[in-house]
Design an enzyme around this catalytic site. Structure first.
Site, PDB file in Angstrom:
ATOM      1  N   GLY A  10       0.827  -1.220   0.000  1.00 30.14           N
ATOM      2  CA  GLY A  10       0.000   0.000   0.000  1.00 30.14           C
ATOM      3  C   GLY A  10       0.845   1.246   0.000  1.00 30.14           C
ATOM      4  N   ALA A  11       1.874   1.260  -0.875  1.00 32.60           N
ATOM      5  CA  ALA A  11       2.918   2.289  -0.753  1.00 32.60           C
ATOM      6  C   ALA A  11       2.835   3.372  -1.821  1.00 32.60           C
ATOM      7  CB  ALA A  11       4.300   1.625  -0.793  1.00 32.60           C
ATOM      8  N   VAL A  61      -3.390  -6.909  -1.573  1.00 32.41           N
ATOM      9  CA  VAL A  61      -3.233  -7.774  -0.393  1.00 32.41           C
ATOM     10  C   VAL A  61      -4.475  -8.631  -0.116  1.00 32.41           C
ATOM     11  CG1 VAL A  61      -1.543  -6.204   0.649  1.00 32.41           C
ATOM     12  CG2 VAL A  61      -3.963  -6.070   1.347  1.00 32.41           C
ATOM     13  N   TYR A 161     -12.679  -1.108  11.655  1.00 31.69           N
ATOM     14  CA  TYR A 161     -11.257  -0.778  11.724  1.00 31.69           C
ATOM     15  C   TYR A 161     -10.646  -1.288  13.039  1.00 31.69           C
ATOM     16  CZ  TYR A 161      -7.104   2.235  11.189  1.00 31.69           C
ATOM     17  OH  TYR A 161      -5.823   2.728  11.062  1.00 31.69           O
ATOM     18  N   LYS A 165      -7.673  -4.214  13.432  1.00 35.50           N
ATOM     19  CA  LYS A 165      -6.343  -3.879  13.955  1.00 35.50           C
ATOM     20  C   LYS A 165      -6.043  -4.655  15.250  1.00 35.50           C
ATOM     21  CE  LYS A 165      -4.948  -0.748  10.872  1.00 35.50           C
ATOM     22  NZ  LYS A 165      -3.792  -0.964   9.974  1.00 35.50           N
TER      23      LYS A 165
HETATM   24  P1  NAP Z   1      -4.093   5.954   3.185  1.00 31.56           P
HETATM   25  O1  NAP Z   1      -3.536   7.290   2.869  1.00 31.56           O
HETATM   26  O2  NAP Z   1      -5.568   5.743   3.117  1.00 31.56           O
HETATM   27  O3  NAP Z   1      -3.337   4.860   2.265  1.00 31.56           O
HETATM   28  C1  NAP Z   1      -3.722   3.522   2.323  1.00 31.56           C
HETATM   29  C2  NAP Z   1      -2.908   2.727   1.325  1.00 31.56           C
HETATM   30  O4  NAP Z   1      -3.325   1.353   1.402  1.00 31.56           O
HETATM   31  C3  NAP Z   1      -3.126   3.180  -0.122  1.00 31.56           C
HETATM   32  O5  NAP Z   1      -1.897   3.108  -0.812  1.00 31.56           O
HETATM   33  C4  NAP Z   1      -4.102   2.134  -0.639  1.00 31.56           C
HETATM   34  O6  NAP Z   1      -4.017   1.929  -2.045  1.00 31.56           O
HETATM   35  C5  NAP Z   1      -3.576   0.906   0.094  1.00 31.56           C
HETATM   36  N1  NAP Z   1      -4.500  -0.215   0.019  1.00 31.56           N
HETATM   37  C6  NAP Z   1      -5.791  -0.296   0.435  1.00 31.56           C
HETATM   38  N2  NAP Z   1      -6.300  -1.498   0.152  1.00 31.56           N
HETATM   39  C7  NAP Z   1      -5.309  -2.209  -0.463  1.00 31.56           C
HETATM   40  C8  NAP Z   1      -5.218  -3.513  -1.001  1.00 31.56           C
HETATM   41  N3  NAP Z   1      -6.263  -4.363  -0.994  1.00 31.56           N
HETATM   42  N4  NAP Z   1      -4.047  -3.929  -1.540  1.00 31.56           N
HETATM   43  C9  NAP Z   1      -2.983  -3.098  -1.556  1.00 31.56           C
HETATM   44  N5  NAP Z   1      -3.010  -1.829  -1.083  1.00 31.56           N
HETATM   45  C10 NAP Z   1      -4.170  -1.402  -0.542  1.00 31.56           C
HETATM   46  O7  NAP Z   1      -3.692   5.527   4.666  1.00 31.56           O
HETATM   47  P2  NAP Z   1      -2.421   5.944   5.587  1.00 31.56           P
HETATM   48  O8  NAP Z   1      -2.869   6.995   6.506  1.00 31.56           O
HETATM   49  O9  NAP Z   1      -1.222   6.136   4.754  1.00 31.56           O
HETATM   50  O10 NAP Z   1      -2.287   4.620   6.455  1.00 31.56           O
HETATM   51  C11 NAP Z   1      -1.166   3.738   6.379  1.00 31.56           C
HETATM   52  C12 NAP Z   1      -1.243   2.781   7.550  1.00 31.56           C
HETATM   53  O11 NAP Z   1      -1.166   3.505   8.775  1.00 31.56           O
HETATM   54  C13 NAP Z   1      -2.531   1.967   7.608  1.00 31.56           C
HETATM   55  O12 NAP Z   1      -2.247   0.665   8.077  1.00 31.56           O
HETATM   56  C14 NAP Z   1      -3.351   2.725   8.650  1.00 31.56           C
HETATM   57  O13 NAP Z   1      -4.324   1.888   9.254  1.00 31.56           O
HETATM   58  C15 NAP Z   1      -2.266   3.148   9.606  1.00 31.56           C
HETATM   59  N6  NAP Z   1      -2.608   4.284  10.478  1.00 31.56           N
HETATM   60  C16 NAP Z   1      -2.807   5.519   9.941  1.00 31.56           C
HETATM   61  C17 NAP Z   1      -3.097   6.590  10.791  1.00 31.56           C
HETATM   62  C18 NAP Z   1      -3.304   7.994  10.273  1.00 31.56           C
HETATM   63  O14 NAP Z   1      -3.598   8.890  11.066  1.00 31.56           O
HETATM   64  N7  NAP Z   1      -3.111   8.278   8.987  1.00 31.56           N
HETATM   65  C19 NAP Z   1      -3.198   6.392  12.191  1.00 31.56           C
HETATM   66  C20 NAP Z   1      -2.998   5.111  12.701  1.00 31.56           C
HETATM   67  C21 NAP Z   1      -2.683   4.067  11.828  1.00 31.56           C
HETATM   68  P3  NAP Z   1      -4.995   2.720  -3.107  1.00 31.56           P
HETATM   69  O15 NAP Z   1      -4.342   4.046  -3.377  1.00 31.56           O
HETATM   70  O16 NAP Z   1      -5.005   1.819  -4.292  1.00 31.56           O
HETATM   71  O17 NAP Z   1      -6.334   2.870  -2.443  1.00 31.56           O
END
Ligand code: NAP
Length: 238
Positions: A10-11, A61, A161, A165
């Site tokens: 998911g990068a 994934v 969610y 987690k």
């Molecule tokens: P984000 O901006 O929504 O990005 C999510 C990423 O996951 C995107 O690249 C998305 O791809 C990808 N993804 C979703 N479903 C997928 C699949 N089936 N196969 C492959 N890739 C997939 O989220 P983020 O904030 O960067 O979050 C990254 C991590 O940090 C996550 O695990 C999230 O739960 C965790 N987290 C985030 C926060 C926060 O405040 N941001 C806080 C706590 C934890 P697409 O572009 O194709 O949709």
């Protein structure tokens, strides 16, 4: 020891993208995985423009076949399970409404959706890549979790969610126990509330700050912790 190889799921955007950048800056060759190959390639191209060693890979994934193919990649020393969805976000028509994020209102199917990506996605990737790590006697697995998945003090809202987690954290404990003697360290981290599409614009942290703990867990020394849950490099309750 040759150059270490890391894979981040998911990068193409958000914290995954920033994790790839920082690992590559630390001298890793990084496989930037995304479910859309064009997005993976364009994100990797951006980072190669910064003189970083980044290659792209298509990886959904939720697809067992897509994940199983990873076993043929060759050496992967570091796995960052970052891909995730917040299934009960406002964009999801099934969850819209005043009580949109209440467990009394969120459709059970959304819990299943979250589980498929956030929990079983990580499970599939560990199953594909950990055997190679175990055989080589070196591995680092980082499960990007969230404070919303902490059972300690868990509140209402965001049921899909949270459950996904909390279960991811259980996988961290299980895999850490099974891989402890093989030089493979497995940990959960909470990046904190960060400005991404998921975190929203009001979030406290810039992505570059939020990924520090992810990068720390991905690059632990051999005597580093395993089976833990960390935020800001400090242990936090499950
Ligand atoms: P984000 O901006 O929504 O990005 C999510 C990423 O996951 C995107 O690249 C998305 O791809 C990808 N993804 C979703 N479903 C997928 C699949 N089936 N196969 C492959 N890739 C997939 O989220 P983020 O904030 O960067 O979050 C990254 C991590 O940090 C996550 O695990 C999230 O739960 C965790 N987290 C985030 C926060 C926060 O405040 N941001 C806080 C706590 C934890 P697409 O572009 O194709 O949709």
């Amino acid at each position: 020891m040759g150059m270490r190889v890391a894979l981040v799921s998911g990068a193409n955007r958000g914290l995954g993208f920033e994790t790839v950048r920082q690992l590559a800056r630390s001298g890793y060759r990084v496989i930037l995985a995304a479910r859309d190959l064009d997005k993976a390639e364009s994100a990797a191209e951006t980072l190669r423009g910064e003189q970083l060693d980044v290659v792209s890979l298509q990886l959904d994934v939720t697809s067992t076949e897509s994940c199983a193919r990873l076993a043929e990649l060759g050496t992967v020393d570091v796995l960052v399970n970052n891909a995730a969805i917040m299934a009960e976000s406002d964009e999801n028509p099934l969850a819209v409404g005043v009580l949109s994020r209440s467990a009394l209102d969120v459709a059970p199917g959304l819990v299943r959706d979250a589980f498929e990506t956030n929990t079983l996605g990580a499970y599939r990737l560990v199953q594909a890549l950990a055997p190679g790590m175990r055989n080589r006697g070196y591995g680092r697995i980082v499960n990007v979790s969230s404070g919303l998945g902490q059972l300690n003090g868990m509140l209402g809202g965001y049921p899909a969610y949270r459950v996904s987690k909390a279960a991811l954290n259980a996988l961290t404990r299980i895999f850490a126990a099974e891989l402890r003697d093989a030089g493979v360290l497995v940990n959960s981290v909470c990046p904190g509330w960060a400005k991404t599409d998921m975190g929203g614009p009001q979030a406290q942290l810039e992505p570059a700050e939020a990924v520090a703990t992810i990068v720390w867990a991905a690059t632990l020394p051999d005597d580093g912790p395993t089976g833990g849950f960390f935020r800001s490099e400090q242990s936090i309750p499950w």
